[in-house]
Design a protein around this motif. Structure first.
Motif, PDB file in Angstrom:
ATOM      1  N   LEU A 215       0.818  -1.211   0.000  1.00  0.00           N
ATOM      2  CA  LEU A 215       0.000   0.000   0.000  1.00  0.00           C
ATOM      3  C   LEU A 215       0.851   1.260   0.000  1.00  0.00           C
ATOM      4  O   LEU A 215       0.498   2.263  -0.628  1.00  0.00           O
ATOM      5  CB  LEU A 215      -0.946  -0.012   1.213  1.00  0.00           C
ATOM      6  N   ASN A 216       2.003   1.224   0.711  1.00  0.00           N
ATOM      7  CA  ASN A 216       2.874   2.398   0.740  1.00  0.00           C
ATOM      8  C   ASN A 216       3.451   2.685  -0.650  1.00  0.00           C
ATOM      9  O   ASN A 216       3.488   3.824  -1.106  1.00  0.00           O
ATOM     10  CB  ASN A 216       4.008   2.205   1.745  1.00  0.00           C
ATOM     11  N   ASP A 217       3.915   1.639  -1.321  1.00  0.00           N
ATOM     12  CA  ASP A 217       4.438   1.799  -2.677  1.00  0.00           C
ATOM     13  C   ASP A 217       3.347   2.308  -3.616  1.00  0.00           C
ATOM     14  O   ASP A 217       3.592   3.156  -4.473  1.00  0.00           O
ATOM     15  CB  ASP A 217       4.983   0.470  -3.201  1.00  0.00           C
ATOM     16  N   TRP A 218       2.145   1.743  -3.434  1.00  0.00           N
ATOM     17  CA  TRP A 218       1.032   2.124  -4.309  1.00  0.00           C
ATOM     18  C   TRP A 218       0.643   3.577  -4.090  1.00  0.00           C
ATOM     19  O   TRP A 218       0.366   4.315  -5.051  1.00  0.00           O
ATOM     20  CB  TRP A 218      -0.154   1.203  -4.065  1.00  0.00           C
ATOM     21  N   ALA A 220       2.552   6.034  -3.131  1.00  0.00           N
ATOM     22  CA  ALA A 220       3.583   6.877  -3.754  1.00  0.00           C
ATOM     23  C   ALA A 220       3.434   6.878  -5.270  1.00  0.00           C
ATOM     24  O   ALA A 220       3.598   7.920  -5.922  1.00  0.00           O
ATOM     25  CB  ALA A 220       4.967   6.371  -3.360  1.00  0.00           C
ATOM     26  N   THR A 221       3.105   5.712  -5.826  1.00  0.00           N
ATOM     27  CA  THR A 221       2.892   5.624  -7.279  1.00  0.00           C
ATOM     28  C   THR A 221       1.714   6.491  -7.696  1.00  0.00           C
ATOM     29  O   THR A 221       1.774   7.199  -8.712  1.00  0.00           O
ATOM     30  CB  THR A 221       2.633   4.161  -7.693  1.00  0.00           C
ATOM     31  N   CYS A 222       0.639   6.440  -6.912  1.00  0.00           N
ATOM     32  CA  CYS A 222      -0.557   7.244  -7.225  1.00  0.00           C
ATOM     33  C   CYS A 222      -0.237   8.735  -7.196  1.00  0.00           C
ATOM     34  O   CYS A 222      -0.731   9.502  -8.045  1.00  0.00           O
ATOM     35  CB  CYS A 222      -1.678   6.928  -6.237  1.00  0.00           C
ATOM     36  N   GLU A 223       0.567   9.152  -6.236  1.00  0.00           N
ATOM     37  CA  GLU A 223       0.941  10.569  -6.151  1.00  0.00           C
ATOM     38  C   GLU A 223       1.754  11.004  -7.363  1.00  0.00           C
ATOM     39  O   GLU A 223       1.555  12.098  -7.891  1.00  0.00           O
ATOM     40  CB  GLU A 223       1.718  10.819  -4.855  1.00  0.00           C
ATOM     41  N   ARG A 224       2.646  10.130  -7.805  1.00  0.00           N
ATOM     42  CA  ARG A 224       3.451  10.460  -8.990  1.00  0.00           C
ATOM     43  C   ARG A 224       2.574  10.570 -10.232  1.00  0.00           C
ATOM     44  O   ARG A 224       2.723  11.490 -11.035  1.00  0.00           O
ATOM     45  CB  ARG A 224       4.535   9.397  -9.202  1.00  0.00           C
ATOM     46  N   ILE A 225       1.649   9.624 -10.368  1.00  0.00           N
ATOM     47  CA  ILE A 225       0.759   9.651 -11.539  1.00  0.00           C
ATOM     48  C   ILE A 225      -0.154  10.866 -11.491  1.00  0.00           C
ATOM     49  O   ILE A 225      -0.383  11.541 -12.502  1.00  0.00           O
ATOM     50  CB  ILE A 225      -0.066   8.346 -11.618  1.00  0.00           C
ATOM     51  N   LEU A 226      -0.662  11.175 -10.305  1.00  0.00           N
ATOM     52  CA  LEU A 226      -1.545  12.330 -10.157  1.00  0.00           C
ATOM     53  C   LEU A 226      -0.828  13.618 -10.528  1.00  0.00           C
ATOM     54  O   LEU A 226      -1.431  14.538 -11.102  1.00  0.00           O
ATOM     55  CB  LEU A 226      -2.077  12.406  -8.725  1.00  0.00           C
ATOM     56  N   SER A 227       0.458  13.687 -10.228  1.00  0.00           N
ATOM     57  CA  SER A 227       1.222  14.902 -10.532  1.00  0.00           C
ATOM     58  C   SER A 227       1.307  15.155 -12.038  1.00  0.00           C
ATOM     59  O   SER A 227       1.503  16.288 -12.477  1.00  0.00           O
ATOM     60  CB  SER A 227       2.630  14.822  -9.937  1.00  0.00           C
ATOM     61  N   THR A 228       1.132  14.104 -12.844  1.00  0.00           N
ATOM     62  CA  THR A 228       1.153  14.278 -14.307  1.00  0.00           C
ATOM     63  C   THR A 228      -0.159  14.848 -14.816  1.00  0.00           C
ATOM     64  O   THR A 228      -0.208  15.391 -15.924  1.00  0.00           O
ATOM     65  CB  THR A 228       1.392  12.932 -15.022  1.00  0.00           C
ATOM     66  N   ARG A 229      -1.228  14.684 -14.047  1.00  0.00           N
ATOM     67  CA  ARG A 229      -2.570  15.152 -14.412  1.00  0.00           C
ATOM     68  C   ARG A 229      -3.029  14.550 -15.749  1.00  0.00           C
ATOM     69  O   ARG A 229      -3.847  15.136 -16.449  1.00  0.00           O
ATOM     70  CB  ARG A 229      -2.627  16.682 -14.470  1.00  0.00           C
ATOM     71  N   HIS A 230      -2.531  13.383 -16.081  1.00  0.00           N
ATOM     72  CA  HIS A 230      -2.880  12.743 -17.344  1.00  0.00           C
ATOM     73  C   HIS A 230      -4.078  11.818 -17.109  1.00  0.00           C
ATOM     74  O   HIS A 230      -3.976  10.833 -16.368  1.00  0.00           O
ATOM     75  CB  HIS A 230      -1.687  11.961 -17.877  1.00  0.00           C
ATOM     76  N   THR A 243      -7.526   3.125  -4.208  1.00  0.00           N
ATOM     77  CA  THR A 243      -7.232   4.548  -4.335  1.00  0.00           C
ATOM     78  C   THR A 243      -7.013   5.185  -2.963  1.00  0.00           C
ATOM     79  O   THR A 243      -7.866   5.053  -2.083  1.00  0.00           O
ATOM     80  CB  THR A 243      -8.397   5.275  -5.037  1.00  0.00           C
ATOM     81  N   PRO A 244      -5.890   5.873  -2.758  1.00  0.00           N
ATOM     82  CA  PRO A 244      -5.687   6.584  -1.483  1.00  0.00           C
ATOM     83  C   PRO A 244      -6.805   7.590  -1.252  1.00  0.00           C
ATOM     84  O   PRO A 244      -7.181   8.350  -2.160  1.00  0.00           O
ATOM     85  CB  PRO A 244      -4.339   7.289  -1.698  1.00  0.00           C
ATOM     86  N   ILE A 245      -7.345   7.600  -0.058  1.00  0.00           N
ATOM     87  CA  ILE A 245      -8.524   8.413   0.253  1.00  0.00           C
ATOM     88  C   ILE A 245      -8.277   9.888  -0.042  1.00  0.00           C
ATOM     89  O   ILE A 245      -9.133  10.569  -0.625  1.00  0.00           O
ATOM     90  CB  ILE A 245      -8.929   8.215   1.731  1.00  0.00           C
ATOM     91  N   LEU A 246      -7.120  10.402   0.328  1.00  0.00           N
ATOM     92  CA  LEU A 246      -6.853  11.828   0.183  1.00  0.00           C
ATOM     93  C   LEU A 246      -6.667  12.249  -1.280  1.00  0.00           C
ATOM     94  O   LEU A 246      -6.741  13.439  -1.594  1.00  0.00           O
ATOM     95  CB  LEU A 246      -5.612  12.212   0.999  1.00  0.00           C
TER      96      LEU A 246
END
Length: 505
Positions: A215-218, A220-230, A243-246
Motif C-alpha cells: 500500500l505504501n508503494d502504491w 507513492a505511485t498514485c501521487e506520482r501519476i496524479l502529478s502528471t494530471r494525465h 485509491t488513497p482516500i486523500l
C-alpha cells in the motif's frame, strides 16, 4: 490503406478541433498558446519543435491530451441508433423507453396542474429571496411546506415497467416454462441485448485481481501519476480499487474532466441566481427527496445543506440536457410535456447520487461539477429504459444470467418461492448501491466504475452479495424475509467480494 488511415485521422483531428473551438475553455487555451509563442522558450527558426517543448514544459500538452481523451470517450456510443424498422428486435424496448419518459413527464405536469403552478416557476417575493440567500449555506433551516408534494416516481415504479416488458412474439417459447400461471417468467431472458459471461468479466476486470505492490508503494505511485494530471493514467489508478482516500477527489475530477476552471465558477453563480430568483415546483421535490433520503441516513445527514445547494443548481442546469443525448428525446410524443431545465424529472432517491461526493470535496462547486459529470456519464442510464450495454435493462439481464449460471440452487429457490430475484436487488442497481453500502466501500465501488468505465460491476457485486448470504436466504420463504436478510450491507467489503466473484469457477 495507409492513405485511407491518414485521411481518417485528418478528418477526426479536424472534427475535434472544431469541437474544442466550441468549448468554454477554448479562449483561455488559445490565449495561453499565444503567450507561449511570444515567450523566450519558442524560437523563430524552429517554432514547431520549440513550441511543442514549451507546451510540454507548461503542462499544456497534457491539458490538450485530456480534452481529446474526454471528447473521444463522449463521442463513442454503444447504443444502436434509434430505428423503427419492423425487423429490429429491440424496437419494443425503445418504444417502452419513450412511453416511460412520457409517463414521468406527464406525472410531473399533472402535479403542476393539481397544485395550480407552472413548471417554469414564478419569481420569488423579495422577502423570500432574501431569506433564501441568507440561508444558502444552511438550507436545512429554510422553511418549505412540503405536505402536498410527493416523489414523481420511485425505483419500484420503474421496476414494474421493466418486468412487464413484452418482447417480440414467440421470444419465450424456449424458456423452459411450461406453466406461466404457476411459475413467473424471468422477464429479462427474452431481451436480445448482449451481456458478458463471467469469463469475459474476469478478463475485463483483470486488474482487480493483481495487487503486486504494498500500500505504501502504491500510494507513492498514485501521487506520482496524479502529478502528471494525465487522465488515462489516472483512470488506471482506479482499476485496483485501492485509491488513497486523500487523492480520490482529485483523481476523479481529472478522469471525469471536471477540474474547476473560471467559467465553472461563473456558471455556478448563474445557477445559484436562478434558484434565488425563481420558485419552482422542482425545488419542493428536491427538498422532499433530501428529507426522505439523505436527511434520514446516518452517513449523509451532516451534508444536508450542501446536498440542497447541489441539487437545486442541478435542476436549473440546462447544459445537462445537451450533454445527455438520446435519439428518442425529440419525439413529438414527448414534446407535449414540459420538463425541468436540466431535462431530468426528479425521482425518489436522485439526491443519493450526489451525496457520496460530499466525502470527496470541501467546495460545493468542485463537488457539483464532478457529480454532474458522473451523473451524465453513468447515472442517467440507470433511470431510463434504453438499449445501452451499460443501461439498467442490460444490468438486470446480466444479473439474471449470472445468478442462473453460477448460483443455480439460489435460482431454483427463488423459482420455487415464485419470487423474481431482480425485485430483491433492483434498488441496489438503480442507485448504484448509494445509501446501501457504507460510504467508504461505495467510493471503492465507484472507483471501479470509473476505472473500467463500466457499470457491470454493479451486477457482479449484487450476485456475490446473494452468494455471501446464500445460507440465510435458503432458509427463508417470503420476499419480506429475504429483504430482511439483505437489509443491512454495512459489513460488506467491496474489493474482497468482487475479487472472490471474479476468481470463482
Amino acid at each position: 490503406m495507409d492513405e485511407i488511415r491518414e485521411g481518417s485521422i485528418h478528418h477526426t483531428a479536424l472534427k475535434f478541433t472544431e469541437d474544442i473551438k466550441q468549448m468554454k475553455i477554448y479562449n483561455n487555451l488559445y490565449k495561453t498558446v499565444q503567450k507561449l509563442t511570444c515567450s523566450p522558450d519558442v524560437k523563430n527558426d524552429d517554432m514547431k519543435n520549440t513550441l511543442e517543448q514549451a507546451m510540454k514544459k507548461h503542462g499544456l500538452e497534457t491539458e490538450i491530451r485530456n480534452i481529446v481523451f474526454h471528447l473521444i470517450r463522449n463521442s463513442i456510443k454503444s447504443e444502436v441508433k434509434f430505428s423503427m424498422q419492423t425487423n429490429d428486435p429491440l424496437n419494443y424496448l425503445r418504444r417502452a423507453g419513450i412511453q416511460w419518459e412520457r409517463r414521468v413527464r406527464k406525472s410531473l405536469n399533472t402535479m403542476c396542474s393539481e397544485l395550480k403552478t407552472t413548471l417554469q416557476g414564478q419569481l420569488r417575493k423579495e422577502q423570500e429571496k432574501e431569506e433564501l440567500s441568507n440561508k444558502w449555506t444552511e438550507l436545512s433551516n429554510f422553511q418549505v411546506d412540503l405536505s402536498n408534494y410527493r416523489p414523481v416516481y420511485a425505483p419500484k415504479d420503474l421496476l414494474e415497467v421493466l418486468v412487464s416488458l413484452k418482447g417480440p412474439a414467440g421470444a419465450n417459447k424456449d424458456d423452459g416454462c411450461s406453466n406461466d400461471d404457476v411459475i413467473p417468467r424471468w422477464e429479462f431472458s427474452h431481451i436480445a441485448l448482449p451481456v458478458r459471461n463471467l469469463q469475459e468479466l474476469r478478463t475485463v476486470f483483470s486488474e482487480i485481481l493483481r495487487n503486486e505492490m504494498t500500500l505504501n508503494d502504491w500510494s507513492a505511485t498514485c501521487e506520482r501519476i496524479l502529478s502528471t494530471r494525465h487522465a488515462p493514467l489516472c483512470q488506471q489508478i482506479l482499476k485496483k480499487g485501492l485509491t488513497p482516500i486523500l487523492l480520490r477527489g482529485k483523481i476523479w475530477s481529472i478522469v471525469l474532466g471536471s477540474e474547476l476552471e473560471d467559467h465553472h465558477n461563473e456558471y455556478w453563480e448563474e445557477l445559484k441566481v436562478n434558484v434565488l430568483n425563481t420558485d419552482s415546483i422542482v425545488d419542493k421535490l428536491v427538498f422532499k427527496d433530501v428529507q426522505l433520503t439523505a436527511t434520514n441516513d446516518d452517513q449523509y445527514f451532516v451534508f444536508e445543506d450542501v446536498i440542497y445547494q447541489v441539487m437545486l443548481c442541478f435542476s436549473r442546469d440546462s447544459e445537462i440536457a445537451d450533454m445527455i443525448k438520446t435519439d428518442w428525446l425529440n419525439t413529438s410524443k414527448l414534446k407535449q410535456y414540459e420538463t425541468p431545465q436540466n431535462n431530468i424529472v426528479p425521482f425518489h432517491g436522485i439526491c443519493m447520487f450526489a451525496a457520496p461526493f460530499c466525502y470527496l470535496y470541501d467546495s460545493p462547486i468542485a463537488l457539483y461539477y464532478t457529480f454532474r459529470a458522473f451523473y451524465v456519464r453513468y447515472c442517467h442510464r440507470l433511470t431510463t429504459i434504453n438499449t445501452h450495454n451499460q443501461g439498467i435493462v442490460s444490468l438486470c439481464l446480466l444479473f439474471e444470467k449470472l445468478l442462473q449460471t453460477h448460483e443455480p440452487s439460489l435460482w431454483s429457490h427463488f423459482r420455487e418461492l415464485q419470487i423474481q430475484p431482480i425485485r430483491v436487488v433492483f434498488k441496489w442497481l438503480m442507485r448504484a448501491f448509494s445509501g446501501h453500502l457504507h460510504p467508504q466501500e461505495l467510493l471503492i465501488l465507484w472507483d471501479l466504475i470509473l476505472g473500467y468505465d463500466s457499470l457491470e460491476i454493479l451486477s457482479l457485486l449484487a450476485i456475490i452479495i446473494l452468494s455471501f448470504r446464500k445460507e440465510s436466504l435458503m432458509q427463508v420463504s417470503t420476499i419480506e424475509q429475504i429483504e430482511a436478510v439483505l437489509a443491512d450491507l454495512s459489513s460488506i467489503k467491496v474489493l474482497p467480494l468482487v475479487q472472490l466473484a471474479l476468481s470463482r469457477d
